[in-house]
Enzyme design. Structure first.
Site, PDB file in Angstrom:
ATOM      1  N   HIS A 123       0.665  -1.217   0.157  1.00  0.00           N
ATOM      2  CA  HIS A 123      -0.100  -0.060   0.119  1.00  0.00           C
ATOM      3  C   HIS A 123       0.997   1.110  -0.129  1.00  0.00           C
ATOM      4  O   HIS A 123       0.677   2.170  -0.705  1.00  0.00           O
ATOM      5  CB  HIS A 123      -1.113   0.010   1.251  1.00  0.00           C
ATOM      6  CG  HIS A 123      -1.916   0.957   1.216  1.00  0.00           C
ATOM      7  ND1 HIS A 123      -3.125   1.016   0.381  1.00  0.00           N
ATOM      8  CD2 HIS A 123      -2.263   2.235   1.908  1.00  0.00           C
ATOM      9  CE1 HIS A 123      -3.798   2.065   0.434  1.00  0.00           C
ATOM     10  NE2 HIS A 123      -3.307   2.685   1.593  1.00  0.00           N
TER      11      HIS A 123
ATOM     12  N   GLU B 137      -2.177  -5.615  -4.513  1.00  0.00           N
ATOM     13  CA  GLU B 137      -2.957  -5.508  -3.305  1.00  0.00           C
ATOM     14  C   GLU B 137      -4.481  -6.123  -3.291  1.00  0.00           C
ATOM     15  O   GLU B 137      -4.868  -6.628  -2.202  1.00  0.00           O
ATOM     16  CB  GLU B 137      -3.101  -3.716  -3.209  1.00  0.00           C
ATOM     17  CG  GLU B 137      -2.867  -3.371  -1.971  1.00  0.00           C
ATOM     18  CD  GLU B 137      -3.161  -1.768  -2.016  1.00  0.00           C
ATOM     19  OE1 GLU B 137      -2.186  -1.245  -1.507  1.00  0.00           O
ATOM     20  OE2 GLU B 137      -4.224  -1.174  -2.366  1.00  0.00           O
TER      21      GLU B 137
ATOM     22  N   ASN C 267      25.386 -23.982  -6.663  1.00  0.00           N
ATOM     23  CA  ASN C 267      26.141 -25.033  -6.771  1.00  0.00           C
ATOM     24  C   ASN C 267      25.719 -26.146  -5.668  1.00  0.00           C
ATOM     25  O   ASN C 267      25.319 -27.181  -5.945  1.00  0.00           O
ATOM     26  CB  ASN C 267      27.646 -24.850  -6.587  1.00  0.00           C
ATOM     27  CG  ASN C 267      28.596 -26.010  -7.155  1.00  0.00           C
ATOM     28  OD1 ASN C 267      28.335 -26.825  -6.540  1.00  0.00           O
ATOM     29  ND2 ASN C 267      29.306 -25.652  -7.893  1.00  0.00           N
TER      30      ASN C 267
END
Length: 678
Positions: free
Chosen positions: A46, A68, A414
């Site tokens: 917001h 939102e 990795n």
């Protein structure tokens, strides 16, 4: 109003909010029922939306608004949190990050987000993620249809239905190069009126006639024709790019509208109650708040890192001059000058600590991006991985922070790609299905240590050794003398890989040489230890700062060298008769340990004048658990020096990490002790 002066603040705060959203979304995936997390994400989203709208970045504000709406659905229990839904929200966050980066680089922050917006809208409507993919692949579904109807319009639609008409919502998109938009709208309406009756349009007809719309409009039609036929009729009109015809049931739509209206009203009431409560609390706490505010205002300010770099460079020059002044003071031996220089040295030392501390940044600024990356990677590979971050508050110089990110990304990828096994393999080996990767940072002396530990399959010692012999990295004869750890470290050799299949994610050995060289260029070291079937640990040792270091100046014949204090255990003067020979190496007995001697004269090929001394000066240095004794002619003393690189022409000088300018104007080379200890 000129908003450019607030741009830097906007970018910094936006990054912070996005980081919060990323972190909280990961938390939400673990505890989807915790609505306090959703509220936290909602608050950040917001604020971000409000800031973006204020700054005029409408695309950013619109995407945040759509995100939102989904969060609002979650906290109102209309939407159930699943990994698939979070995938879409994460995608939206990625787009937001890209927009912010674009703005930070001087761009306009615009980005094609139609697809993810459409996906968010579909989630908001309660459609399943599986449908999302199918629908998203259809080119005609880029914008949703939405019309609202009044009581009168519902009556008309209901009566039409009773008379055998079907109701459709039709979205029409004109081509971007359409010149006479009103004429095309007229032709579309004409085509629809031939097949039925237009009930409503959005925008209204008056606005369509005056061309007060972008390229799209929506009409509600009742007709006895099929959706396909209506589609064909409209597509016959030229300069039409897309048409979407969606049939709907009038009664269902009416029920949904009533429910949505009730929910909207409830939300409004709830918001009004919360607002009233907040105002009351604010009013109650106003006196205290005023007091607190006066105490906390201006406690911190944001400073551009470039300004700190300039400050640091200037201070480096000051340190060189400080050394020069100290030298002159010693030579002149004037009491008042001596006192003044001492005082200036103390003040500049304090100043140095303050500047260095200003440049220190918690490693969490780097670590923060890893949970999201690990989640994504684990999902791609079909593995279950839990990332534990320990010591994220550990501070490191900004220059090191900037460089260490990529090597860590490589080592983490990795560990997940090659270290952690698939869930079924782990289960078969008696391990929990979920693998653990620990990312740990901590201070020790003048160094910061970062460890990446996984509980995966470990490194196959024999496979690494065989590969190294095949590639000619080690000979068969030497291979027998290597310890396990030395064998594991062969994976840092250029072009070395034990992977049966090279993936685009990582290759154990593919690129690890780059990781090693990057870390060494920062003045650090990297080591690996592993146990097959149990896991692997990569340990990185980094200096706290790169620019100003404390050294011990030593003299070898007429040349001066600097040895970093961080590597030194102690200095010693021993008798020549205490030097022994073992394995063709000269060694000493140092507190019960056999320590090999390194004669710097020989290493650096310094011309020597034959002098027979009874005593030998030695600097005991260490690299991890290993030690060595550096043989020098004499000790000069401790000093803080500015580390300068040797430039592009002298990049690979053995055992020299840089140079410094001393107080008397001489140049002293700085010894890289790590290179001397095997």
């Amino acid at each position: 109003m000129d908003m450019s002066q607030y741009l830097e603040v906007f970018i910094d705060e936006s990054k912070e909010h996005l980081q919060t959203i990323n972190e909280q979304l990961l938390e939400l995936e673990k505890t989807p029922e915790d609505m306090s997390i959703v509220n936290e994400i909602f608050r950040s989203a917001h604020t971000l939306k409000g800031m973006s709208a204020t700054m005029g970045f409408e695309d950013l504000a619109n995407l945040t608004h759509q995100m939102e709406n989904v969060l609002d659905g979650i906290r109102n229990h209309k939407i159930t949190v699943t990994s698939e839904i979070l995938d879409v929200v994460f995608q939206a966050v990625d787009h937001l990050e890209a927009m912010i980066m674009s703005i930070a680089e001087g761009g306009d922050g615009k980005r094609d987000v139609k697809e993810v917006v459409e996906q968010l809208k579909r989630i908001e409507r309660g459609e399943s993620p599986a449908e999302l993919i199918t629908v998203a692949e259809r080119p005609s579904s880029s914008v949703s249809l939405s019309q609202t109807y009044g009581e009168f319009e519902y009556n008309v639609l209901q009566q039409s239905k009773e008379q055998g008409f079907f109701a459709y919502e039709i979205r029409v998109k004109l081509r971007d190069d359409c010149l006479l938009k009103a004429a095309r709208v007229f032709m579309v309406f004409e085509a629809l009126n031939e097949a039925g009756e237009v009930i409503k349009s959005n925008p209204p007809v008056e606005m369509l006639e005056e061309e007060q719309f972008d390229q799209e409009f929506v009409v509600t039609v009742v007709s006895k024709k099929s959706a396909e036929e209506l589609y064909e009729r409209i597509m016959k009109v030229s300069e039409i790019e897309e048409v979407e015809v969606v049939p709907f049931d009038v009664e269902e739509r009416k029920k949904t509208s009533v429910a949505e209206a009730a929910q909207a009203e409830a939300r409004q009431q709830e918001a009004a109650t919360v607002q009233a409560e907040q105002q009351k609390q604010k009013k109650d706490s106003e006196p205290n708040a005023t007091t607190k505010q006066s105490a906390s205002v201006n406690k911190t300010i944001r400073v551009n890192i470039e300004r700190l770099d300039i400050l640091m460079n200037l201070f480096e020059e000051l340190v060189i001059d400080r050394g020069r002044l100290e030298q002159i003071s010693r030579e002149l031996n004037h009491p008042e000058l001596h006192e003044t220089v001492e005082r200036m040295s103390r003040i500049s030392s304090d100043l140095q600590n303050i500047i260095l501390n200003m440049r220190m940044v918690p490693v969490e600024t780097v670590f923060n991006r890893f949970p999201r990356m690990v989640r994504q990677l684990a999902r791609e590979l079909g593995k279950k991985v839990n990332l534990e971050i320990i010591g994220a508050e550990t501070e490191l110089d900004r220059t090191v922070i900037d460089e260490i990110g990529d090597p860590l990304v490589h080592l983490l990828r990795n560990a997940i790609d090659h270290g952690i096994e698939m869930p079924d393999v782990r289960r078969a080996n008696g391990k929990p299905e979920e693998g653990t990767v620990k990312l740990k940072a901590y201070h020790s002396g003048n160094h910061v240590f970062i460890e990446i530990e996984d509980d995966g399959a470990g490194i196959n010692r024999d496979k690494v050794l065989q590969k190294a012999i095949d590639k000619g990295i080690v000979s068969k004869q030497n291979a027998d003398n290597l310890t396990d750890r030395q064998i594991y470290e062969l994976i840092f050799s250029p072009g070395f890989s034990t992977a049966d299949k090279i993936s685009d994610i990582s290759g154990r050995g593919v690129g690890l040489d780059v990781v090693k060289s990057t870390i060494e260029s920062l003045g650090g070291t990297v080591a690996v230890d592993s146990e097959e079937g149990k896991g692997t640990i990569f340990s990185i040792q980094l200096p706290l700062t790169l620019s100003i270091i404390s050294v011990l100046l030593v003299e070898i014949q007429q040349e001066k060298y600097a040895i970093p204090l961080s590597s030194i255990i102690e200095t010693a003067i021993i008798k020549k008769e205490d030097i022994f020979h073992a394995h063709n190496q000269q060694v000493i007995d140092f507190r019960g340990k056999v320590v090999p001697l390194v004669f710097l004269k020989e290493i650096f090929e310094i011309p020597t004048v034959a002098e027979e001394e009874e005593f030998v000066s030695i600097v005991i240095v260490r690299k991890g658990e290993k030690m060595a004794g550096l043989v020098v002619d004499s000790f000069i003393g401790q000093q803080e020096v500015v580390l300068k690189s040797l430039g592009n022409y002298l990049t690979s000088v053995f055992a020299i990490s840089g140079a410094t300018i001393l107080g008397d104007g001489q140049v002293a080379l700085i010894i890289d002790c790590n290179a001397l200890i095997k």
